[in-house]
Design an enzyme around this catalytic site. Structure first.
Site, PDB file in Angstrom:
ATOM      1  N   THR A  34      16.981   0.676 -64.615  1.00 42.81           N
ATOM      2  CA  THR A  34      18.290   0.021 -64.709  1.00 42.81           C
ATOM      3  C   THR A  34      19.318   1.075 -65.086  1.00 42.81           C
ATOM      4  OG1 THR A  34      17.268  -2.044 -65.466  1.00 42.81           O
ATOM      5  CG2 THR A  34      19.619  -1.760 -65.917  1.00 42.81           C
ATOM      6  N   MET A  68      10.262   0.432 -68.735  1.00 40.99           N
ATOM      7  CA  MET A  68      11.457   0.021 -68.043  1.00 40.99           C
ATOM      8  C   MET A  68      12.625   0.879 -68.541  1.00 40.99           C
ATOM      9  SD  MET A  68      12.963  -3.724 -67.482  1.00 40.99           S
ATOM     10  CE  MET A  68      14.217  -4.146 -68.654  1.00 40.99           C
ATOM     11  N   PRO A  69      12.868   2.039 -67.914  1.00 43.22           N
ATOM     12  CA  PRO A  69      13.961   2.910 -68.325  1.00 43.22           C
ATOM     13  C   PRO A  69      15.312   2.257 -68.080  1.00 43.22           C
ATOM     14  CG  PRO A  69      12.427   4.058 -66.876  1.00 43.22           C
ATOM     15  CD  PRO A  69      12.059   2.624 -66.851  1.00 43.22           C
ATOM     16  N   ARG A  70      16.188   2.416 -69.054  1.00 41.23           N
ATOM     17  CA  ARG A  70      17.567   1.936 -68.928  1.00 41.23           C
ATOM     18  C   ARG A  70      18.484   3.106 -69.240  1.00 41.23           C
ATOM     19  NH1 ARG A  70      20.495  -3.055 -72.111  1.00 41.23           N
ATOM     20  NH2 ARG A  70      22.513  -2.741 -71.149  1.00 41.23           N
ATOM     21  N   THR A 108      11.974  -0.580 -61.680  1.00 41.58           N
ATOM     22  CA  THR A 108      11.949  -0.649 -63.142  1.00 41.58           C
ATOM     23  C   THR A 108      13.137   0.068 -63.788  1.00 41.58           C
ATOM     24  OG1 THR A 108      10.660   1.384 -63.460  1.00 41.58           O
ATOM     25  CG2 THR A 108       9.417  -0.671 -63.096  1.00 41.58           C
TER      26      THR A 108
END
Length: 75
Positions: free
Chosen positions: A40, A1-3, A38
């Site tokens: 953000t 989940m890349p932020r 995925t």
């Protein structure tokens, strides 16, 4: 989940922010082979009174002419 966290001086339009988060999401999806859901993106807006360059607050700098900032001076 890349932020992804983007810090920028406040004042960009909602349309510019929409374009930015869309472009970043597309880039992350392509680079990391993940689903867009995925990714953000957080935009942290910084007041011109809260950031400086070369010891001078951005709020104390002379206003620049309208148009895009040079690639090495974007904030």
């Amino acid at each position: 989940m890349p932020r992804i966290i983007v810090q920028a001086i406040e004042g960009r339009s909602l349309e510019q922010k929409r374009h930015l988060v869309s472009a970043i999401t597309t880039g992350v999806v392509d680079a990391l082979s993940v689903e867009p859901e995925t990714v953000t993106v957080v935009i942290e807006e910084i007041s011109r009174e809260h950031i400086s360059k070369a010891g001078v607050l951005y709020s104390d700098r002379p206003a620049k002419a309208a148009g895009p900032a040079p690639a090495n001076d974007r904030s």
